[in-house]
Design an enzyme around this catalytic site. Structure first.
Site: not given
Length: 282
Positions: A30-31, A33, A37, A61, A151
Site C-alpha cells: 500500500m506504498g 515503502l 518492503h 480493507q 508481520k
C-alpha cells in the site's frame, strides 16, 4: 524503471516478458515503502528474473474512514527508493477506478474460519477487502511467486488459503518480520508516531519476547494475564488484544499440546495509531 498506472499497460509488458521465459516475483504493497518492503523485493529478485511491486491504498480493507484518509501516499519517494534496489522492477500504481471499475465493493469469501479469528473479530469485513484486492492483483500480474511479510501473519494465512481455494496458480511465500534496531516491526504507520509513542512502541516486541520465554514453563492463560498486566502499566500503549494461537487454525489456545505450533499475536494502540506484531513461541 517503468511505472504503470493501468492494468492493460502492465499486462502487455508482463505478457511480452513471459514469452521470453521471464519469471516474476510479486510484492503487493500500500506504498509508504520502508526497509521491510525492500527485504521482500530483494528476496523476489533473488528468486525470479523480475519483480512487480504494486502500490495501491485499497479502500475496501479499511473499516475506519479516517485511517484510510490519513494513510501515507508517497509514490514519488517510493519509486526513488525502489530504484536504489534494482532496475529489474516494474511498478503498478493503479487508480481505484482501474482496480474496481466504478464498483468499489468487496467480494465475499470463505477462508474456512481463519477470517473470524483475531483481526476478524476487531475489523469487520477487513479480510473480504484483502481477498478482493489480492485476487484481482494476482489476476492482473499473474506472478510465479508472491511475497508477504509475517508481520501480517493472519493475512498471509488467508492469502495462502485464497490461492488454494480459488485455484490461483501462484506460490505464496511468507518472509520474516523485518525489525528496526530496537525491535519494533517496520510498518508504514510508524512514520505517523509522535516521539513519545515512537519511543514506547518497542515495548511490544520486548513483551512478546518475554512472553515467549514464559510460555516454556507457564500456561497460555498465565502468559496472557501477565502480558495484559504489563500493558496496563504502560501509559503510551493501549492493548487491544494479546492472543496465543495455534498457527494452523489461528484459534486461541486453551491448553498447550506438544504436537502443535503456536504464535503470540498483539494489537495495540499508540495514541490513534494501531500497531500489530507477532512472534513464534515454539
Amino acid at each position: 524503471m517503468i511505472v504503470c498506472t493501468n492494468k492493460s499497460e502492465i499486462q502487455v509488458l508482463i505478457s511480452k516478458e513471459k514469452e521470453k521465459g521471464t519469471t516474476f516475483g510479486f510484492v503487493p504493497t500500500m506504498g509508504a515503502l520502508h526497509n521491510g518492503h525492500m527485504s521482500l523485493v530483494k528476496r523476489a529478485l533473488q528468486e525470479n528474473n523480475l519483480c512487480v511491486v504494486s502500490i495501491f491504498v485499497n479502500p475496501t480493507q479499511f473499516d475506519n474512514e479516517e485511517d484510510l484518509k490519513k494513510y501515507p501516499r508517497t509514490l514519488e519517494r517510493d519509486v526513488e527508493l525502489l530504484k536504489t534496489v534494482s532496475n529489474k522492477i516494474l511498478v503498478y500504481a493503479p487508480s481505484v477506478n482501474d482496480i474496481y471499475e466504478g464498483n468499489t465493493k468487496s467480494e465475499h469469501f470463505s477462508f474456512d474460519g481463519l477470517e473470524f479469528e483475531m483481526e476478524g473479530k476487531f475489523r469487520q469485513g477487513h479480510f473480504d477487502g484483502v481477498g478482493t484486492i489480492v485476487k484481482r492483483l494476482f489476476e492482473i500480474v499473474t506472478p510465479n511467486i508472491a511475497y508477504f511479510g509475517e508481520k501480517d501473519f493472519q493475512q498471509l494465512a488467508i492469502i495462502k488459503k485464497l490461492a488454494q481455494k480459488y485455484n490461483i496458480p501462484v506460490t505464496v511465500k511468507g518472509c520474516d518480520i523485518y525489525r528496526e534496531d530496537n525491535g519494533l516491526a517496520y510498518s508504514s504507520r510508524n512514520e505517523r508516531l509522535k516521539p513519545d509513542y515512537k519511543n514506547a512502541a518497542p515495548f511490544i516486541f520486548k513483551t512478546l519476547t518475554a512472553a515467549k520465554e514464559k510460555f516454556g514453563t507457564k500456561s497460555a492463560k498465565e502468559v496472557t494475564e501477565w502480558v495484559e498486566k504489563q500493558f496496563a502499566k504502560n501509559k503510551f500503549l493501549e492493548l487491544e488484544y494479546f492472543i496465543i494461537a495455534d498457527i494452523a487454525t489461528l484459534k486461541t489456545v486453551k491448553r498447550k499440546s506438544k504436537s502443535k505450533t503456536y504464535r503470540a499475536f498483539v494489537a495495540a494502540y499508540a495514541d490513534d495509531i494501531r500497531l500489530i506484531d507477532n512472534l513464534a513461541l515454539n
